[in-house]
Write a protein that holds these residues in place. Structure first.
Motif: not given
Length: 1744
Positions: A1159-1179, A1132-1138
């Motif tokens: 990440m798109i949720d069931n209502e269409g809300s959307l969050s974009v994360w930079n995964i250049d550093e896979i262990t520490n994604p940035q919103l 397990k490398l990392s976990t992110v939450t919108s």
């Protein structure tokens, strides 16, 4: 090649000729020896080979090819010259075998040539006497005795002639030269040191000397008659001249020519060694003198025999006297001068004879039926000629055919194994049946004999075409009028049975079907359901079949039980065969000796099949009594005998030449003609290399003809001539020969492909027209260059030698007259063979571009009625190449089939209309589009420049289930035609969509399927089931590799219930699966099929996505959480939450190029994360897009990852990934629920489906406009699946019907611009390439003429009613229905001035662009300055339909019953015409070239020409009664001489305004609108289609152009939409049509192929195709808004200005009264025609 002539041409139609009637009735005996069209022009050249070498060489190099092209182009005939001496080894010139072949060829030329047949070249040389090949025994022994008596050495005769007891009577024959010389080289004399063996030339001279002396002695004694002595004493040329010219009719001698060359003072140059070539020289007492005997014979033949023929006939004889050089004798220069003159005269004579004898219209037509009948009759005559063995079966068939008293008549079946003679027997029956019936029933009876050798022609292979050709033939014979033939095969069978009942006792019918097993199995033909069993009493049906092929005989025995209806052809009795063999040998004066008979009997004891007997007859005929014969001399089977025959041929002709020649004939689709075989062998360097080693060729450009002659001689009876489409081809006599030749010579795949490629090159014409082909000697071969051929040798850039092989051009048609493009000969050989060889040689590009997308091929095939053949060829090419352009083309041709069949000349315009919209999506069609531009104007002068045609072809539809089983999932594959479908009952099927065939099928062992997926390489198919298992299959073999159970855990749903697999995904080598309500993801190895480890997540897993490289796994969960794992180890490398943690992750998108996760949720809300550093994604971004009851139903990332489409239940959002903003948002109206949505390939359009709707909707992203509605007739759409690999869209309906749509086509039709309302008016500026349209809305649309796109929209406050433009198009004046007038700058879009006032009925602008006239129906009209907006004057009288005269002096219009001319400067009425007796003015026009003259029509049906200046009537013409009843419009020619009137009927009414004469020209339908071109040369009209055959119900109108000079219709094309407005441009002749859906179409007229216009078309924007990187993008149009406040308000008589006008108008005139040469612009013309569009556009509210 067939002659095609259009109706009304100068060539008569031979439909009722006696020959045609005889052919269709099957009267074989009444047909000529050579069927019509099967003849070619064959010219035999007779000469002495020594003294005519230069002449024959020059003729062959320079004259024969030109004559061949002339005959092909003007008559569709081959021109062939038979010159056996050319290329022959000089030592073979006096070979008796060569002389025999020459005489046979001469006889064939005299009998069969359709034109000139004999050319004699005669000089000063008589030539050497010929050597006899055979001499009767008594005669030979008498000669030997005479030679001994004359004290001559007879050893040479005794050595070279051998007694042959096999001859009847016995003879002495000349031994083969090769055998004798070979033996003499192997024998050495021990006692004598002999020199090298004598050459054949010396030996032959010795033989001639002995024979000559002995025969002369016998002749002097009177022992031998002069007729017998002649063959020993005359030369070959004398034999040929006497045979060709003696005892011939004057009419025949017109086909012969003789060229005599006399050399003056030739005796002086006897001592010159070079002169021995030109005269006969002997040595007497050491001195060289001319042979006096030869001179005597020469004079007798040349100076007595030929003049005698000339005196009694029209024989052409040319005598040329040349003079020798005093020193050099008959030098090369003198000879070249003679040869040059001879070549010119030869060409002129051949052309003259051909033109005077050969007819362009033979008794053969272009209809398929006549050609089909002739092909079968040709086969019938040929096969009947080979029938040698009388048998009981012939008598039984004769008895069956003759009338009988039997109450029931059934078909007669002839059966037997291969080579039993079934075909020959039935051919003999077909030949004699006519005479049998006439002898029995009297000469008054007219039998009908119909014969079909099934499988030998295209129309006799398929059941449908067979039945149709039979019905057509029977309908003609029994004079039954059939308007149209059924399209369904069962209906055709019913018609066939009904036509059988038309026969009678007076006209009995006999139908003969040979080889029923050769029918294809389409339509279940081999089940014989179509065969009538119970026949009328006057009908007989005879058919043959193999006993054990496809179960046909067994099926027949079920249908026909009586044994008397079956005739078996068994092997023959050995004694009978032996007796027949003896009879055959006696016919050719041969026999077998008693010793040889033993081996013959032994062979016949093994086999007595007719084919076997014929083969051993061919072998026995060659036997000589002194040759050893044993048990191996004759083979024991048919197969072995054929192989022996081919082996013998290889020994005589050369193995490579024989194998290639027979291979070419075998692989050709329907055979090769003699000339084609010669051409093809001349292109084969392997063959030429073999020839160069065996004989020293003087010219390697062509294969010598004597090889072809010897090939035919050796295979006589096996390689036969057959007529196919009026060309005589060499084909195998039966299928057995073909199969063995294929086995022996077509086994090596590399050789096969090379040979197919050579044939493809030949029919493509690659090496024609003097284009040289490389020739290389093979390794080990050395051949010195020949000085004689230096002129024909070229060196390429690498120094290699190339040669012109003199093969002919291969156009699709041979055009007889360029000015009459519809009179031509079809090159059927190319159309039959080329596609076949391109396919076999795997030359895909040439297949597409040289054949399928060649307009000339398409037009020719359609013109001669072979469109079905075109479609089958395109389908074949598509199956081979899988190019979607071919599929589109086939569908296009099918959709326009009825139109182009009725009017082939419209093909180019019909194709261009359909190709233009899709050319950017299907770029390979551009080649065909350019071909249409190049060749189409020859036949149709209308060229579409921009097409708004948005007709979508029906998709491929496939029913996936026939039961009530629900379709779970559909997967596209790497093949565009293959899909995989899973049903809920556990059935997984791989389908071929096009053929509806099941390719593979899997059953999941009684467990229901939840889902399935394919790995990226399609190696594995993974299926999830309700048993919580993943089944892993080998996708290609449909075998199960492993089954893995996905076990639950404590995190499953509480209550102990089962939880099924909620979902799974695939990476490169792994499957990842999770259960419902589980926090665990199971990782499974696909290769070994076992579980590896588990991913433990924080919350319940909702979705999983792997990175494209297969390294990471992203697990979406509830509370909008995502956990990232290392796939290889499970770490397990990392976990992110919108931020929006109320829902769950609906989907995850990985943008690998920018290292981002979405990440798109069931209502269409959307969050974009930079995964250049896979262990520490940035919103990066977070969007709250939640809405009430608005769940996400589908998502898609665009192909270039520039946009994300989110489809929710009630809306669609498109996000721009570069800025992470919502680019477009669409909301559905009326609460309609969306079920799925995808993006087009370029991302400009959205394709979606709605709940409970059976249509696919296409919207434009930029406008929100619905551009297409694709109807799905099989139920509501429940699923859309996009195949990115092939850009296809799969739609699945509630009924389980799968449809496959091409997204490229959908994208193309969605790019067509439309205003959304019917076009009511079109305006064209005098300069520029722009179009302005009014459609009854608040906007004026500005279009680009070049692209067909809307460039700008000028929006008004209210509905726009009027619009005018300045001559430059820079300024535009409009008015709306609220009384406002607007002045626009069309380039910048500025509304620079606005005037409010009264409602304007008509706007006019002066020709110098200075003044505008605003006419009002109520109130005061005004003339005002465009530059300032200030009034010039008021016009107080109301006027309608007004025009401004050319000098800008008057406004002319109608007011009640008056025609008024109002001054532009004062507004007062200065001229007027008042109607009398209460009549009114119906319509009026200005004469373009005389603008002060007005033509108008009154209600009294009188036409007036009124001079405004003189205020006087110049001319009055009374119209016919009731002519005005339906008058709609009329046009005036520029000179005022003609009036073109439209009355709403189907006639063009042309009136001569000088004398009042009215001429009616029929139109193609009821005329809706017509326009006369500015120069008055052309009339353009649109009429409704009269064609009731439009099954697609789309083509409602036809655009037609008529050239008024000759009244000829020069172009027509269908309009697939309802036209609303028609306009013509002032420059060139461009046609612009506005349609009722708000689109426009632009066309141009290219009459007589205007080169400048063709260049313009070729370079126009619509013809350009860009690469994907630089693909043309439809520009977004600009929106220009009007002013909301007025700059000027008009009152009753004043103006109130808010400010000064900023308008700038250039005035090129010196004063206001003068004007530039510009005529009035087009005014508004409202048309009320509307079209019910075939879909309802869904209106979406666009949000920014």
């Amino acid at each position: 090649m067939l002659m095609w002539s259009v109706p009304g041409s100068r060539l008569p139609s031979p439909r009722d000729s006696a020959l045609r009637r005889a052919a269709l009735a099957g009267a074989v005996a009444d047909l000529p020896p050579y069927l019509p069209g099967s003849r070619s022009i064959k010219v035999f050249v007779s000469s002495n080979p020594e003294d005519t070498e230069a002449e024959r060489k020059s003729l062959k190099e320079h004259v024969y090819p030109k004559l061949r092209e002339f005959c092909r182009e003007n008559y569709g005939l081959e021109f062939q010259v038979i010159d056996v001496y050319w290329g022959l080894d000089p030592e073979e010139w006096d070979n008796p075998e060569i002389h025999r072949i020459r005489m046979r060829l001469l006889e064939d030329c005299l009998k069969t040539s359709a034109g000139p047949c004999f050319v004699g070249l005669f000089g000063e040389k008589y030539g050497s006497v010929r050597i006899p090949g055979e001499v009767e025994t008594s005669e030979f022994e008498m000669i030997l005795d005479a030679a001994v008596e004359a004290q001559l050495e007879t050893k040479v005769l005794e050595e070279w002639y051998c007694r042959d007891e096999n001859s009847v009577p016995p003879t002495y024959y000349l031994k083969p030269k090769s055998e004798m010389l070979k033996n003499s080289q192997n024998v050495t004399d021990i006692t004598i040191n002999s020199p090298n063996p004598k050459k054949w030339k010396e030996i032959s001279e010795d033989i001639k000397k002995v024979l000559k002396t002995a025969v002369n002695l016998l002749q002097e004694r009177g022992t031998m008659e002069s007729s017998k002595a002649k063959k020993y004493l005359c030369s070959a040329i004398e034999d040929e001249f006497e045979f060709a010219l003696g005892n011939q009719t004057p009419a025949f001698l017109k086909k012969c020519v003789c060229y005599i060359r006399k050399i003056a003072n030739i005796d002086r140059h006897v001592k010159n060694p070079e002169m021995g070539r030109y005269m006969d020289i002997i040595e007497v007492n050491g001195k060289l003198i001319r042979d006096p005997i030869a001179i005597e014979k020469l004079v007798k033949l040349r100076d007595e025999f030929i003049p005698t023929i000339v005196a009694s006939s029209n024989l052409r004889v040319y005598t040329s006297i040349t003079h020798c050089d005093m020193k050099l004798g008959y030098s090369e220069n003198v000879e070249n001068q003679y040869v040059e003159g001879l070549c010119k005269q030869f060409y002129d004579d051949m052309i003259d004879i051909i033109q005077s004898i050969v007819q362009q219209n033979f008794d053969i037509e272009s209809d398929a039926l006549y050609d089909e009948v002739l092909q079968h009759l040709s086969l019938c005559k040929m096969n009947a000629s080979f029938y040698q063995y009388e048998c009981e079966a012939l008598d039984l068939i004769q008895k069956y055919i003759l009338p009988c008293k039997s109450a029931q008549v059934n078909p007669l079946v002839v059966y037997g194994g291969p080579c039993t003679g079934k075909t020959l027997l039935l051919a003999k029956v077909a030949q004699q049946a006519y005479s049998w019936l006439q002898e029995e029933m009297g000469s008054d009876s007219v039998p009908v004999i119909t014969v079909r050798f099934l499988g030998t022609t295209e129309l006799s292979t398929e059941l449908k075409t067979l039945l149709q050709s039979l019905c057509e033939q029977l309908a003609i014979n029994y004079r039954c009028l059939i308007h149209s033939y059924p399209q369904k095969v069962h209906d055709l069978r019913d018609l066939f049975v009904n036509l059988l009942n038309e026969s009678s006792f007076h006209r009995p019918l006999v139908l003969i079907f040979d080889a029923v097993e050769q029918l294809s199995d389409g339509e279940e033909a081999r089940k014989l359901w179509w065969l009538p069993i119970h026949l009328p009493r006057s009908v007989r049906i005879i058919l043959s079949t193999l006993p054990n092929k496809h179960g046909i005989l067994q099926k027949l025995r079920c249908l026909i039980q009586e044994d008397d209806n079956y005739i078996e052809l068994p092997q023959r009795d050995r004694k009978i065969c032996s007796q027949m063999l003896k009879c055959q040998l006696l016919q050719v004066k041969r026999k077998v000796t008693s010793g040889q008979q033993i081996y013959v009997n032994e062979a016949l004891s093994k086999c007595t099949l007719p084919m076997f007997v014929n083969l051993i007859y061919h072998e026995i005929m060659q036997w000589r009594s002194h040759k050893d014969v044993d048990e191996t001399s004759l083979c024991g089977t048919v197969h072995d005998n054929i192989e022996h025959l081919f082996w013998t041929l290889e020994n005589k002709c050369g193995s490579r030449l024989a194998s290639r020649a027979l291979g070419f004939i075998t692989m050709a689709k329907v055979g090769l003609s003699e000339m084609e075989l010669e051409d093809v062998l001349s292109l084969d360097n392997h063959v030429l290399n073999e020839i160069t080693t065996k004989s020293e060729l003087r010219n390697p450009l062509r294969i010598p003809y004597h090889f072809i002659a010897r090939l035919k001689e050796e295979l006589c009876g096996y390689l036969v001539e057959r007529q196919v489409r009026s060309v005589t081809l060499l084909v195998w006599a039966n299928r057995h020969l073909h199969l063995i030749a294929q086995k022996l010579y077509l086994q090596n795949e590399e050789d096969i492909q090379e040979m197919h490629s050579i044939l493809a090159d030949y029919f493509l014409g690659v090496w024609s027209g003097g284009r040289p082909r490389l020739f290389q000697l093979e390794k080990g071969q050395v051949r010195p260059p020949d000085n004689n051929i230096k002129s024909m040798i070229k060196e390429n850039e690498t120094g290699e030698k190339t040669f012109d092989r003199q093969v002919p051009e291969q156009p699709w048609v041979f055009q007889c007259n360029p000015l009459e493009p519809d009179i031509f000969f079809v090159n059927h050989r190319k159309s039959t063979e080329l596609l076949h060889h391109l396919t076999r040689s795997e030359r895909t590009d040439e297949l597409m571009y040289s054949v399928i997308m060649n307009f000339s091929w398409l037009y020719t095939m359609i013109k001669i009625g072979h469109l079905d053949k075109v479609l089958s060829d395109i389908d074949l090419a598509y199956n081979y190449s899988q190019e979607k352009e071919l599929k589109f083309l086939a569908r296009t041709l099918r959709s326009i089939k009825l139109k182009v069949t009725k009017n082939p000349s419209s093909l180019s315009a019909e194709l261009q209309q359909r190709l233009l919209p899709v050319i950017s999506s299907l770029p390979k069609l551009r080649h065909l589009l350019l071909e249409c531009d190049k060749d189409g104007p020859k036949y149709c002068s209308i060229v579409p420049l921009h097409s708004s045609l948005d007709v979508m072809h029906s998709p491929e539809r496939l029913p996936l289930t026939s039961s009530h089983a629900h379709v779970i999932e559909v997967l596209p594959t790497s093949s565009p035609t293959v899909v995989i479908a899973a049903l809920e009952n556990g059935s997984i099927t791989t389908w071929d969509v096009e053929s509806h065939q099941i390719l593979r099928q899997i059953t999941t062992a009684n467990s229901a399927v939840l889902g399935m997926k394919l790995t990226h390489d399609e190696k594995y198919l993974v299926v999830s089931t309700t048993k919580n298992t993943l089944l892993i299959y080998d996708n290609h073999n449909s075998c199960q590799l492993s089954e893995v159970e996905v076990k639950g855990s404590k995190h499953c749903i509480a209550g102990g219930g089962n939880c099924f697999i909620h979902g799974f995904t695939l990476s490169i080598n792994h499957a990842l699966a999770w259960l419902q309500g589980s926090k665990v993801v199971h990782v499974i190895d696909l290769i070994y099929g076992w579980p590896l480890y588990q991913f433990h997540c924080w919350y319940e897993v909702t979705c999983v996505q792997c990175s494209p490289d297969g390294v990471y796994a992203f697990c979406g969960q509830y509370l909008n959480t995502t956990t990232i794992f290392l796939l290889g180890s499970g770490e397990k490398l990392s976990t992110v939450t919108s931020e929006f943690s109320g829902g769950y992750v609906k989907s995850l998108l990985i943008l690998a190029t920018v290292q981002e996760m979405v990440m798109i949720d069931n209502e269409g809300s959307l969050s974009v994360w930079n995964i250049d550093e896979i262990t520490n994604p940035q919103l990066i971004e977070d969007f709250d897009c939640r809405g009430k009851d608005n769940e996400v139903v589908s998502l898609e990332l665009s192909e270039d990852q520039s946009a994300i489409l989110i489809c929710k239940t009630f809306s669609i959002e498109v996000l721009d990934t570069s800025i992470w903003k919502v680019a477009e948002k669409f909301k559905a109206k009326r609460n309609e629920r969306l079920t799925s949505a995808v993006l087009s390939k370029n991302g400009d359009s959205i394709i979606a489906s709605m709940e409970h709707m059976s249509s696919i909707l296409v919207w434009r992203r930029d406008t929100g406009q619905c551009m297409a509605n694709l109807q799905e007739s099989s139920g509501a759409i429940v699923q859309l699946v996009k195949s990115n690999q092939h850009n296809l869209l799969l739609s699945l309906t509630s009924n389980g019907i799968l449809s496959v749509w091409d997204i490229d086509i959908i994208t193309a039709i969605s790019n067509i611009d439309k205003t959304g309302k019917a076009i009511q008016s079109l305006l064209l500026p005098g300069k520029g390439e722009l179009i302005y349209t009014l459609d009854g809305s608040e906007s004026v649309h500005k279009w680009s003429f070049n692209t067909g796109y809307i460039e700008a929209i000028f929006k008004h406050e209210s509905v726009v009613e009027n619009c005018v433009l300045t001559s430059s198009g820079e300024l535009m004046v409009t008015s709306d229905d609220k009384g406002s007038q607007y002045i626009w700058h069309t380039i910048t879009g500025d509304n620079i001035f606005r005037i409010n006032g009264q409602r304007i009925s008509q706007l006019l602008i002066t020709h110098n662009d200075q003044f505008v006239v605003s006419l009002c129906n109520q109130g005061v009209s005004r003339v005002w300055r465009l530059s300032t907006g200030q009034k010039v004057c008021n016009i107080l009288v109301p006027m309608q339909n007004a025009f401004i005269t050319y000098p800008n002096t008057f406004v002319i219009g109608v007011s009640k019953n008056k025609l008024l001319a109002v001054s532009l400067w004062t507004g007062s009425v200065t001229k007027k015409f008042c109607c009398e007796d209460g009549t009114t003015i119906v319509n009026f026009k200005l004469i373009p070239d005389s603008p002060d003259c007005v033509v108008f029509i009154t209600s009294s049906e009188t036409l007036f020409v009124w001079s405004v200046t003189d205020e006087a009537v110049c001319r009055r013409v009374q119209l016919p009664n009731n002519f005005l009843k339906n008058l709609e419009d009329f046009q005036i020619s520029p000179n005022g001489k003609l009036g073109i009137l439209s009355r709403g009927d189907d006639n063009i009414n042309i009136m001569d305004l000088h004398n009042g004469k009215l001429r009616l020209v029929p139109a193609s339908g009821i005329i809706w609108r017509q326009r006369l071109s500015r120069d008055g040369r052309y009339l353009v009209y649109i009429c409704s289609s009269n064609c009731s055959e439009d099954v697609d119900n789309v083509a409602m109108s036809i655009l037609t152009v008529v050239r008024l000079a000759d009244g000829k219709n020069i172009g027509a094309c269908s309009l697939y939409k309802t036209p609303a407005f028609l306009s013509l441009s002032q420059r060139h002749l461009n046609i612009i049509i506005g349609f009722d859906d708000g689109s426009i179409g632009t066309y141009t007229v290219v009459d007589r192929v205007d080169a400048a216009l063709k260049i313009k078309i070729a370079t126009s924007n619509s013809r350009q195709v860009f690469s994907n990187t630089g693909q043309q993008i439809r520009p977004k149009h600009a929106n220009f808004m009007c002013k909301y406040t007025a700059d000027c308000i008009w009152r009753e008589s004043t103006e109130i200005f808010a400010r000064d006008s900023p308008i700038t108008v250039s005035d090129s005139s010196e004063t206001q009264e003068t004007a530039p040469t510009k005529k009035q612009p087009y005014s508004s013309d409202k048309a009320g025609s509307t079209l019910q569009i075939d879909y309802k556009c869904q209106n979406f509210a666009a949000e920014s």
